[in-house]
Design a protein around this motif. Structure first.
Motif, PDB file in Angstrom:
ATOM      1  N   GLU A   4      40.943   2.819 -46.734  1.00 44.85           N
ATOM      2  CA  GLU A   4      39.964   1.957 -47.415  1.00 44.85           C
ATOM      3  C   GLU A   4      39.676   0.711 -46.578  1.00 44.85           C
ATOM      4  N   GLN A   9      35.992  -2.535 -43.173  1.00 45.06           N
ATOM      5  CA  GLN A   9      35.776  -3.260 -41.913  1.00 45.06           C
ATOM      6  C   GLN A   9      34.485  -2.794 -41.236  1.00 45.06           C
ATOM      7  N   THR A  11      31.815  -1.128 -42.570  1.00 46.40           N
ATOM      8  CA  THR A  11      30.536  -1.170 -43.284  1.00 46.40           C
ATOM      9  C   THR A  11      30.142  -2.561 -43.751  1.00 46.40           C
ATOM     10  N   ALA A  12      31.025  -3.530 -43.687  1.00 47.56           N
ATOM     11  CA  ALA A  12      30.714  -4.870 -44.200  1.00 47.56           C
ATOM     12  C   ALA A  12      30.796  -5.899 -43.084  1.00 47.56           C
ATOM     13  N   LYS A  13      30.010  -6.984 -43.256  1.00 51.61           N
ATOM     14  CA  LYS A  13      30.076  -8.088 -42.289  1.00 51.61           C
ATOM     15  C   LYS A  13      30.543  -9.333 -43.010  1.00 51.61           C
ATOM     16  N   ARG A  14      31.314 -10.163 -42.321  1.00 48.06           N
ATOM     17  CA  ARG A  14      31.792 -11.399 -42.892  1.00 48.06           C
ATOM     18  C   ARG A  14      30.612 -12.350 -43.184  1.00 48.06           C
ATOM     19  N   PRO A  15      30.761 -13.232 -44.174  1.00 48.11           N
ATOM     20  CA  PRO A  15      29.658 -14.121 -44.569  1.00 48.11           C
ATOM     21  C   PRO A  15      29.013 -14.885 -43.414  1.00 48.11           C
ATOM     22  N   LEU A  16      29.813 -15.425 -42.504  1.00 52.06           N
ATOM     23  CA  LEU A  16      29.227 -16.231 -41.426  1.00 52.06           C
ATOM     24  C   LEU A  16      28.451 -15.374 -40.437  1.00 52.06           C
ATOM     25  N   ILE A  18      26.768 -12.637 -41.278  1.00 49.47           N
ATOM     26  CA  ILE A  18      25.496 -12.339 -41.943  1.00 49.47           C
ATOM     27  C   ILE A  18      24.583 -13.555 -41.889  1.00 49.47           C
ATOM     28  N   LEU A  19      25.152 -14.716 -42.092  1.00 50.36           N
ATOM     29  CA  LEU A  19      24.370 -15.952 -42.038  1.00 50.36           C
ATOM     30  C   LEU A  19      23.742 -16.106 -40.655  1.00 50.36           C
ATOM     31  N   GLN A  20      24.535 -15.870 -39.634  1.00 43.87           N
ATOM     32  CA  GLN A  20      24.047 -16.016 -38.269  1.00 43.87           C
ATOM     33  C   GLN A  20      22.895 -15.031 -37.991  1.00 43.87           C
ATOM     34  N   LYS A  21      22.969 -13.851 -38.585  1.00 45.22           N
ATOM     35  CA  LYS A  21      21.910 -12.850 -38.383  1.00 45.22           C
ATOM     36  C   LYS A  21      20.617 -13.213 -39.104  1.00 45.22           C
ATOM     37  N   LEU A  86      17.507  -8.286 -44.609  1.00 48.17           N
ATOM     38  CA  LEU A  86      17.853  -8.093 -43.181  1.00 48.17           C
ATOM     39  C   LEU A  86      17.080  -6.909 -42.612  1.00 48.17           C
TER      40      LEU A  86
ATOM     41  N   GLU B   4      18.912  -7.454 -31.178  1.00 48.08           N
ATOM     42  CA  GLU B   4      18.463  -8.592 -31.975  1.00 48.08           C
ATOM     43  C   GLU B   4      19.366  -9.798 -31.745  1.00 48.08           C
TER      44      GLU B   4
ATOM     45  N   LYS F  24      32.825  -5.472 -52.157  1.00 48.51           N
ATOM     46  CA  LYS F  24      31.993  -4.383 -52.698  1.00 48.51           C
ATOM     47  C   LYS F  24      32.191  -4.209 -54.192  1.00 48.51           C
ATOM     48  N   GLU F  42      29.803  -8.943 -51.529  1.00 41.27           N
ATOM     49  CA  GLU F  42      29.618  -8.110 -50.335  1.00 41.27           C
ATOM     50  C   GLU F  42      30.744  -8.319 -49.327  1.00 41.27           C
ATOM     51  N   ASN F  43      31.104  -9.596 -49.156  1.00 44.11           N
ATOM     52  CA  ASN F  43      32.210  -9.890 -48.258  1.00 44.11           C
ATOM     53  C   ASN F  43      32.697 -11.313 -48.480  1.00 44.11           C
ATOM     54  N   VAL F  44      33.851 -11.624 -47.900  1.00 45.38           N
ATOM     55  CA  VAL F  44      34.499 -12.914 -48.110  1.00 45.38           C
ATOM     56  C   VAL F  44      35.368 -13.176 -46.885  1.00 45.38           C
ATOM     57  N   LEU F  50      31.749 -16.708 -49.333  1.00 47.17           N
ATOM     58  CA  LEU F  50      31.488 -15.323 -49.723  1.00 47.17           C
ATOM     59  C   LEU F  50      30.002 -15.053 -49.838  1.00 47.17           C
ATOM     60  N   ILE F  51      29.658 -13.804 -49.569  1.00 55.92           N
ATOM     61  CA  ILE F  51      28.280 -13.372 -49.707  1.00 55.92           C
ATOM     62  C   ILE F  51      28.205 -12.447 -50.906  1.00 55.92           C
ATOM     63  N   ARG F  69      20.472 -12.199 -52.459  1.00 57.34           N
ATOM     64  CA  ARG F  69      21.616 -12.389 -51.563  1.00 57.34           C
ATOM     65  C   ARG F  69      21.865 -13.879 -51.417  1.00 57.34           C
ATOM     66  N   ILE F  71      24.931 -16.878 -50.050  1.00 56.31           N
ATOM     67  CA  ILE F  71      26.206 -17.180 -49.402  1.00 56.31           C
ATOM     68  C   ILE F  71      26.754 -18.466 -50.008  1.00 56.31           C
TER      69      ILE F  71
END
Lengths: 86, 86, 86, 86, 86, 86, 86
Positions: A4, A9, A11-16, A18-21, A86, B4, F24, F42-44, F50-51, F69, F71
């Protein structure tokens, strides 16, 4: 490390991350004082310092000021709403 | 690293780098106590400590004091508005 | 590094360096609680802890106390106004 | 390093060094909540944690309590007034 | 290092060292919210987290609760009064 | 290390590890300002940034806004309620 | 190191070590906002982040909510009361 764990790991991205993207996209930032800034997030760092362009300042949902370019100090951020997918 | 990602790296600058490039230009700094300082940003560091010259202090949009040179402690900064374009 | 960048490096000093150069001069320090201290800044460190001599304490522009020597804890500082030119 | 700079280095001491030299002397400590403690500063560390003996607690200039020995947490300190000369 | 300096080093102890030596003794801890806890300080760490046993909670000098064992988070501590002599 | 100690190590997980395992899943986050956000985490990260996706904002138990979405900055978090079992 | 010192080292445990030994036991956590959470402390880390199960939320001694599993952010903790003996 369980199965699990490795799954989450991959399929998910850490909050920062995602923010950067989400740089160059429209966001709404609410600060701790409840004032909001809506505009394009030009860039952001890991402390959540961010630079916005063409930003509206909103108090109780009313636009009270406009900013061509403004740098918000990350320590004041309550949340950042990502307006576009996104 | 996706395409990207490398793109955004090359076309965008982090908030503190942009701030540093705006030294010697006019800014408006709003502190957490809602008081604003408008003047020339002589210099700034990564903590957002900044030295301003010929700064006006504004409370509710009224000038209440003038400062030849003043050093604002970064921990109090809410945002820094860049008045001029890069 | 652009030409502009190296220029600004050579002609500008970071806020804490300027602050350090102003020791032995008169300053006004405003704390977060809006109380001000006006006197000679004997010395200061990078945290903005500072020692002042012959300092007046001002509340709403009225002198309410005098201090021969007082050490202000940097975490409370809102700004430091430099009264004299370098 | 300029001549002025080396001069100031040799003739001035940083705030925490001066504070440390004032142990065993009488001080008045004002905390952020405006309460004051007046007594002998037995010792102090760089965080401004300090131990006082025979201390009076003052609220609005009135003595409201006495403490044989009390340790004040540095994070609450607004300022430390040095009552005696070095 | 001056003679005075080495003297003070040998005859004085830093606040946290004195605090640590007072474990197993009775203390009164006042928190930032003005509530006090009076009891035996079982132990304490450098952050001023402390564990107390048989502690009374006092609000405006009145006992409002009793605690068999309670751990106070150091960040909330205003001061620690040492009730007994070393 | 005592037997009790190794036992607790093997049967219990630290708060941040449990939080990470709940990505999730549906959570309710209450911030220090008492506003709540209910949605999918979504993540933390370890700072509790957290998002969330499809999040409702609740004030005094009433939904006042919806976020596709968002953050949340970890420093504002009071608690995170895990809605589903592991 | 004095004899007293080594004695206290051997007979006393630091607050965080005692806290860690109390996992799986019932505790009452009071947060800075005076709200309390009473339940089983599943686990805790050195920052006092803690996960509780079957927790009641109390405001002025009245139960106002129940939580199957909740993670409290350590920075908000005022104290943790240990309900059971070690």
């Amino acid at each position: 490390m369980t199965r699990e764990n490795s799954l989450s790991q991959s399929t998910a991205k850490r909050p920062l991350a995602i923010l950067q993207k989400s740089t160059k996209k429209k966001v709404t930032v609410r600060l701790k004082n409840e004032v909001e800034y809506k505009g394009k997030m030009e860039n952001v760092d890991s402390y959540m310092n961010l630079i916005m362009t063409d930003a509206e300042e909103l108090r109780e949902d009313k636009v009270v000021a406009n900013y061509g370019r403004v740098i918000l100090r990350g320590s004041n951020v309550l949340f950042i709403r990502l307006e576009t997918e996104l």
